[in-house]
Design a protein around this motif. Structure first.
Motif, mmCIF file in Angstrom:
data_model
loop_
_atom_site.group_PDB
_atom_site.id
_atom_site.type_symbol
_atom_site.label_atom_id
_atom_site.label_comp_id
_atom_site.label_asym_id
_atom_site.label_seq_id
_atom_site.Cartn_x
_atom_site.Cartn_y
_atom_site.Cartn_z
ATOM 1 N N SER A 120 1.078 -1.250 0.127
ATOM 2 C CA SER A 120 0.121 0.053 -0.169
ATOM 3 C C SER A 120 1.004 1.254 -0.247
ATOM 4 C CB SER A 120 -1.033 0.193 1.511
ATOM 5 O OG SER A 120 -0.148 0.467 2.434
ATOM 6 N N GLY A 121 0.318 2.349 -0.347
ATOM 7 C CA GLY A 121 1.104 3.174 -0.499
ATOM 8 C C GLY A 121 1.760 3.938 0.648
ATOM 9 N N LYS A 122 0.475 3.748 2.305
ATOM 10 C CA LYS A 122 1.247 3.932 3.490
ATOM 11 C C LYS A 122 3.291 3.309 3.979
ATOM 12 C CE LYS A 122 0.103 3.823 7.960
ATOM 13 N NZ LYS A 122 -1.276 3.670 9.535
ATOM 14 N N LYS A 123 2.241 1.782 2.830
ATOM 15 C CA LYS A 123 3.431 0.585 3.838
ATOM 16 C C LYS A 123 4.888 0.868 2.948
ATOM 17 C CE LYS A 123 1.185 -3.707 4.443
ATOM 18 N NZ LYS A 123 1.558 -5.407 3.604
ATOM 19 N N ARG A 124 4.497 1.795 1.451
ATOM 20 C CA ARG A 124 5.730 2.093 0.723
ATOM 21 C C ARG A 124 6.646 3.849 0.975
ATOM 22 N NH1 ARG A 124 3.308 2.248 -3.691
ATOM 23 N NH2 ARG A 124 3.036 -0.112 -4.438
ATOM 24 N N GLU A 125 5.773 4.660 1.553
ATOM 25 C CA GLU A 125 6.068 4.888 2.459
ATOM 26 C C GLU A 125 7.608 5.057 4.098
ATOM 27 O OE1 GLU A 125 6.965 8.483 1.856
ATOM 28 O OE2 GLU A 125 5.918 7.707 -0.091
ATOM 29 N N GLU A 130 12.592 3.602 6.698
ATOM 30 C CA GLU A 130 13.908 2.461 6.363
ATOM 31 C C GLU A 130 14.679 2.854 5.777
ATOM 32 O OE1 GLU A 130 13.415 0.767 9.278
ATOM 33 O OE2 GLU A 130 11.705 1.845 10.027
ATOM 34 N N LEU A 131 14.556 1.984 4.365
ATOM 35 C CA LEU A 131 15.300 2.221 3.819
ATOM 36 C C LEU A 131 16.715 3.430 3.429
ATOM 37 C CD1 LEU A 131 13.856 0.146 0.188
ATOM 38 C CD2 LEU A 131 15.555 -0.080 1.671
ATOM 39 N N GLU A 139 15.973 3.750 -1.365
ATOM 40 C CA GLU A 139 14.786 4.163 -1.302
ATOM 41 C C GLU A 139 14.336 5.092 -2.926
ATOM 42 O OE1 GLU A 139 17.867 7.512 -0.231
ATOM 43 O OE2 GLU A 139 17.447 4.948 0.405
ATOM 44 N N ASN A 140 14.783 4.752 -3.532
ATOM 45 C CA ASN A 140 15.191 4.949 -4.319
ATOM 46 C C ASN A 140 14.816 4.338 -5.812
ATOM 47 O OD1 ASN A 140 14.727 8.057 -3.758
ATOM 48 N ND2 ASN A 140 16.983 8.333 -3.499
#
Length: 262
Positions: A120-125, A130-131, A139-140
């Protein structure tokens, strides 16, 4: 947090190839303690980790995590308590899946699962944040396949995923041994930072004595299935690699002499 009580493990018992891998081992880790484990080949280091993870079961003795007896639980049943990073950078992740897909699987470890979006978008953020702590630019590259990453990047990612759910126990099995010196130093530094940030109870096996001295709050040395040296943080801080080698030879010599006298 982790208690190994009188654990014995013998391979090929009753044959000419009989080998005692662990000889009535007693070891206790308190919450937040970080123990580094050193010893020669065949000392029982990896067997000890496999006993904690559930990959192996002891012949006698017990393993307790946070007061719960997990001795008879299989490795998949212990997975919700344990995070693990292996020596091989190819292990611990799915090369054909993307970084975010791998992280999503790690994030859901030990949780109830239902129908819903894998990422989800929330998880992706959350994954991006974390990365960023790895300082590798991953992260990119959330959509990049893990199989395309370098060994050091992949091992750093495996370390992050193993600690994502803040496991009760973190097991590190020679996790920098297959890396070049520069990447090994990076992963070693990240290990110290991540363990300290999450206050993880950690057991790390290494052949690198300097790494064993630099990381952790306690050091144990194994030989022929036994713990022959146990140093607290103060004692460890005063040690050098030559000191450890001297201690090993001195203790090993004493053990060999006792064996001859039996």
């Amino acid at each position: 947090m982790l208690k190994i009580d009188n654990v014995q493990k013998t391979f090929f018992a009753g044959t000419v190839n009989e080998r005692v891998a662990l000889a009535k081992i007693d070891l206790e880790l308190h919450a937040g303690e970080f123990i580094t484990v050193i010893g020669s080949n065949g000392a029982g280091k990896s067997t000890l980790l496999n006993m904690v993870s559930g990959k192996l079961r002891p012949d006698t003795g017990s393993v307790l995590i946070d007061g719960k007896d997990v001795t008879k639980l299989a490795d998949y049943q212990r997975a919700k308590f344990i995070g693990r990073v292996f020596q091989d950078p190819m292990a611990g992740s799915a090369p054909q899946l993307s970084i975010e897909q791998n992280m999503s699987i790690a994030y859901e470890r030990g949780k109830r699962r239902g129908l819903g979006w894998g990422v989800s978008g929330k998880k992706r953020e959350l994954f991006r944040e974390e990365l960023k702590s790895l300082e590798l630019g991953l992260e990119n590259r959330l959509k990049a396949k893990v199989g395309l990453l370098s060994g050091g990047q992949r091992q750093a990612l495996s370390l992050l995923m193993a600690t994502f759910s803040e496991p009760k126990i973190l097991l590190l099995d020679e996790h920098t041994a297959a890396l070049d010196p520069q990447r090994a130093a990076l992963v070693s530094r990240l290990t110290g930072e991540i363990v300290a940030r999450h206050k993880l109870t950690t057991l790390m096996v290494t052949h690198n004595m300097q790494q064993a001295l630099d990381l952790g709050t306690r050091l144990i040395m194994m030989h022929e299935g036994r713990i022959i040296l146990d140093l607290d943080s103060t004692q460890k801080a005063a040690m050098t690699v030559p000191d450890l080698l001297h201690e090993f030879e001195k203790i090993k010599g004493g053990l060999d002499d006792r064996t001859l006298l039996q």
